[in-house]
Scaffold this active site. Structure first.
Site, PDB file in Angstrom:
ATOM      1  N   LYS A 112     -11.419  -2.775  18.422  1.00 45.14           N
ATOM      2  CA  LYS A 112      -9.809  -2.740  18.560  1.00 45.14           C
ATOM      3  C   LYS A 112      -9.036  -3.297  20.033  1.00 45.14           C
ATOM      4  O   LYS A 112      -8.413  -3.891  20.871  1.00 45.14           O
ATOM      5  CB  LYS A 112      -9.241  -1.580  17.743  1.00 45.14           C
ATOM      6  CG  LYS A 112      -9.026  -1.915  16.670  1.00 45.14           C
ATOM      7  CD  LYS A 112      -7.875  -2.944  15.542  1.00 45.14           C
ATOM      8  CE  LYS A 112      -8.372  -2.169  14.294  1.00 45.14           C
ATOM      9  NZ  LYS A 112      -7.206  -3.379  13.518  1.00 45.14           N
ATOM     10  N   LYS A 145     -13.965   2.402  15.568  1.00 45.04           N
ATOM     11  CA  LYS A 145     -12.248   0.720  15.354  1.00 45.04           C
ATOM     12  C   LYS A 145     -12.018   1.329  16.653  1.00 45.04           C
ATOM     13  O   LYS A 145     -11.515   0.211  17.206  1.00 45.04           O
ATOM     14  CB  LYS A 145     -12.197   1.864  14.486  1.00 45.04           C
ATOM     15  CG  LYS A 145     -11.049   0.803  13.926  1.00 45.04           C
ATOM     16  CD  LYS A 145     -10.073   1.231  12.807  1.00 45.04           C
ATOM     17  CE  LYS A 145     -10.909   0.980  11.653  1.00 45.04           C
ATOM     18  NZ  LYS A 145      -9.825   1.334  10.172  1.00 45.04           N
ATOM     19  N   ASN A 160       0.827  -1.085   0.292  1.00 44.49           N
ATOM     20  CA  ASN A 160      -0.188   0.022   0.253  1.00 44.49           C
ATOM     21  C   ASN A 160       1.057   1.707   0.118  1.00 44.49           C
ATOM     22  O   ASN A 160       2.109   1.018  -0.221  1.00 44.49           O
ATOM     23  CB  ASN A 160      -1.142  -0.009   1.107  1.00 44.49           C
ATOM     24  CG  ASN A 160      -0.344   0.033   2.773  1.00 44.49           C
ATOM     25  OD1 ASN A 160       0.605   0.657   3.040  1.00 44.49           O
ATOM     26  ND2 ASN A 160      -0.864  -1.045   3.127  1.00 44.49           N
ATOM     27  N   ILE A 216      -2.467  -7.160  14.548  1.00 40.31           N
ATOM     28  CA  ILE A 216      -1.860  -6.985  15.204  1.00 40.31           C
ATOM     29  C   ILE A 216      -2.172  -6.042  16.697  1.00 40.31           C
ATOM     30  O   ILE A 216      -1.528  -7.051  17.739  1.00 40.31           O
ATOM     31  CB  ILE A 216      -0.348  -6.229  14.980  1.00 40.31           C
ATOM     32  CG1 ILE A 216       0.057  -7.231  13.688  1.00 40.31           C
ATOM     33  CG2 ILE A 216       0.912  -6.630  15.882  1.00 40.31           C
ATOM     34  CD1 ILE A 216       0.772  -6.609  12.345  1.00 40.31           C
TER      35      ILE A 216
HETATM   36  N1  CTP Z   1      -3.569  -2.963  12.465  1.00 44.32           N
HETATM   37  C1  CTP Z   1      -2.979  -4.002  12.944  1.00 44.32           C
HETATM   38  N2  CTP Z   1      -3.325  -4.954  12.285  1.00 44.32           N
HETATM   39  C2  CTP Z   1      -3.691  -5.328  11.442  1.00 44.32           C
HETATM   40  C3  CTP Z   1      -4.270  -3.994  10.777  1.00 44.32           C
HETATM   41  C4  CTP Z   1      -4.318  -2.622  11.579  1.00 44.32           C
HETATM   42  O1  CTP Z   1      -1.796  -3.935  13.665  1.00 44.32           O
HETATM   43  N3  CTP Z   1      -3.754  -6.524  10.417  1.00 44.32           N
HETATM   44  C5  CTP Z   1      -3.690  -1.604  12.884  1.00 44.32           C
HETATM   45  C6  CTP Z   1      -2.902  -0.647  12.462  1.00 44.32           C
HETATM   46  O2  CTP Z   1      -1.696  -0.038  12.364  1.00 44.32           O
HETATM   47  C7  CTP Z   1      -3.946   0.731  12.870  1.00 44.32           C
HETATM   48  C8  CTP Z   1      -5.594   0.240  13.385  1.00 44.32           C
HETATM   49  O3  CTP Z   1      -5.119  -0.976  13.433  1.00 44.32           O
HETATM   50  O4  CTP Z   1      -3.666   1.005  13.940  1.00 44.32           O
HETATM   51  C9  CTP Z   1      -6.020   0.332  12.067  1.00 44.32           C
HETATM   52  O5  CTP Z   1      -6.189   0.167  11.018  1.00 44.32           O
HETATM   53  P1  CTP Z   1      -7.149  -0.128  10.023  1.00 44.32           P
HETATM   54  O6  CTP Z   1      -6.733  -0.119   8.779  1.00 44.32           O
HETATM   55  O7  CTP Z   1      -7.694   1.387   9.467  1.00 44.32           O
HETATM   56  O8  CTP Z   1      -8.242  -1.366  10.141  1.00 44.32           O
HETATM   57  P2  CTP Z   1      -9.106  -2.123  10.166  1.00 44.32           P
HETATM   58  O9  CTP Z   1      -8.796  -3.441  11.047  1.00 44.32           O
HETATM   59  O10 CTP Z   1      -7.985  -2.685   8.833  1.00 44.32           O
HETATM   60  O11 CTP Z   1     -10.318  -1.821   9.533  1.00 44.32           O
HETATM   61  P3  CTP Z   1     -10.838  -1.725   8.127  1.00 44.32           P
HETATM   62  O12 CTP Z   1     -11.630  -1.785   7.771  1.00 44.32           O
HETATM   63  O13 CTP Z   1     -10.815   0.578   8.189  1.00 44.32           O
HETATM   64  O14 CTP Z   1      -9.167  -1.873   7.076  1.00 44.32           O
END
Ligand code: CTP
Length: 407
Positions: free
Chosen positions: A342, A338, A209, A308
């Site tokens: 999380k 979110k 990305n 993570i």
């Molecule tokens: N993150 C992470 N591990 C993942 C995905 C996300 O640690 N596999 C963490 C990112 O580093 C960030 C937070 O979660 O701090 C939010 O990431 P984001 O990509 O916005 O969240 P997603 O859960 O992937 O939500 P979305 O559906 O918006 O993609």
């Protein structure tokens, strides 16, 4: 500017690395500092006073008996005016004299009269650095409260390779900013993820990305400035690791997950700025996928990567967890949801992804009590504000923290 309104006394002693101090002087002035240069007699054999005078815009001092100071107390006047004294390069001889408390020239006298922080950046031949006498002197200076920056390892002017090089001026500048920053994270370990991940399809292709890593690297730098030990787990970026930060390079989300989980127990704060790929190819081909004439593009089956941030937040002794979210719309709604999903006490939101790769950003903080704005600014300024905000939320004890209930 990082050093606006600050006064730095830059003391240059007699080593070949003195030429790098001219660059340091320029960087300090560029960062907004008032710089007063003091040269020892032997330093002026390497680089002349005129160079430093031109760069700092101020007359250089060398002599304890300088007639320009009306009360003939140059050592007191110069020490008083400085917020920080930086000795770069600091030769083995200068370090020995400072450790002994000798006072027979301008620099040694003003170091005794300083009554304020001193940062030494040693530079010498590697054998001189490793000599037990030098190491003894370093231990004494550390015990006396001096801050030591370096030395770095690499090729030396004498042709040898090893520890003893002056830390590069840009890195020294970062350490000087850190020395003048309130140490709100002293004694804490901060774990940061940054950058994109790269999910291989075959040996030459992959899914990734547009994250540049700039925000995460700024957060790591700001945490280090605030006195923390910083572990930066980074996906592939074009950035140099901030000075003094332990950088662990990874590629895929699974590697990032493994690197973070192996270190989470050491951390009191976890800041997840990485743009982690949500999915990865279910199979990585051992050889490059070849095109065949008229064949359809190959389908790529995906599987979900571990989350993570959620995994660290769910640990029984979880550090204080901070998530980041770049949303393309409805920031308030998505970021609040979110944060709860999380399980983290603090989530930092911005309306992206147009901030990817830029040096500025606008950040909003979401926590259990609602929403507040950190405003717009450069990524490093916002990172410093964020670090100060996080530090305020940590308990005084240094035992690992759990996310507050209801987070
Ligand atoms: N993150 C992470 N591990 C993942 C995905 C996300 O640690 N596999 C963490 C990112 O580093 C960030 C937070 O979660 O701090 C939010 O990431 P984001 O990509 O916005 O969240 P997603 O859960 O992937 O939500 P979305 O559906 O918006 O993609």
């Amino acid at each position: 500017m990082d050093l606006q309104g600050r006064s730095i006394l830059l003391a240059v002693t007699g080593g070949v690395a003195a030429y790098k101090s001219a660059e340091l002087c320029r960087l300090l002035v560029k960062a907004g500092a008032q710089v007063q240069v003091v040269l020892t007699e032997s330093a002026s054999r390497f680089v002349g006073a005129a160079t430093f005078q031109a760069l700092s815009g101020k007359a250089v001092f060398t002599d304890l008996w300088d007639a320009r100071v009306p009360n003939t107390m140059a050592h007191i006047e110069l020490a008083r005016a400085a917020d920080l004294i930086v000795v770069a390069p600091a030769t083995a001889h200068t370090l020995a004299r400072a450790a002994q408390g000798l006072a027979d020239d301008l620099l040694s006298t003003l170091l005794l009269a300083a009554g304020k922080p001193v940062l030494f950046a040693p530079a010498m031949n590697r054998e001189m650095w490793l000599h037990p006498a030098t190491q003894r002197n370093m231990a004494t200076l550390r015990a006396d409260g001096a801050r030591i920056c370096g030395p770095a390892s690499g090729e030396q002017a004498c042709g040898e390779v090893g520890e003893g090089r002056l830390v590069e001026p840009e890195d020294l500048l970062q350490d000087i900013v850190a020395a003048l920053t309130a140490s709100c994270l002293e004694g804490r370990t901060v774990l940061v993820t940054a950058g994109p991940t790269f999910e291989p399809i075959d040996p030459v292709r992959g899914l990734t990305n547009r994250s540049s890593g700039k925000m995460g690297y700024a957060v790591a730098r700001a945490a280090r400035e605030a006195g923390a030990r910083v572990l930066l787990v980074s996906g592939p970026t074009a950035l140099a690791a901030p000075f003094g930060v332990e950088c662990i390079a990874v590629e895929s989300a699974q590697q990032m997950f493994d690197a973070v989980m192996a270190r989470a127990a050491q951390a009191q704060v976890f800041i997840a700025t990485a743009a982690v790929a949500d999915w990865r190819p279910a199979q990585v081909l051992a050889q490059k996928q070849k095109k065949t004439p008229d064949a359809l593009p190959p389908p790529i089956a995906l599987q979900t990567n571990p989350d993570i941030l959620a995994a660290v937040a769910a640990l029984p002794q979880a550090p204080f967890c901070v998530g980041f979210a770049a949303e393309s719309e409805n920031l308030l709604q998505h970021a609040s949801a979110k944060r709860l999903r999380k399980g983290v006490p603090l989530l930092v939101g911005n309306l992206g992804p147009e901030t990817f790769g830029r040096d500025d950003n606008r950040l909003e903080l979401f926590d259990a009590s609602g929403h507040q704005s950190l405003g717009a600014g450069s990524k490093i300024d916002l990172a410093r504000k964020l670090v100060a905000h996080i530090a305020q939320r940590l308990p005084v004890s240094d035992t690992p923290l759990q996310s507050p209930p209801g987070a």
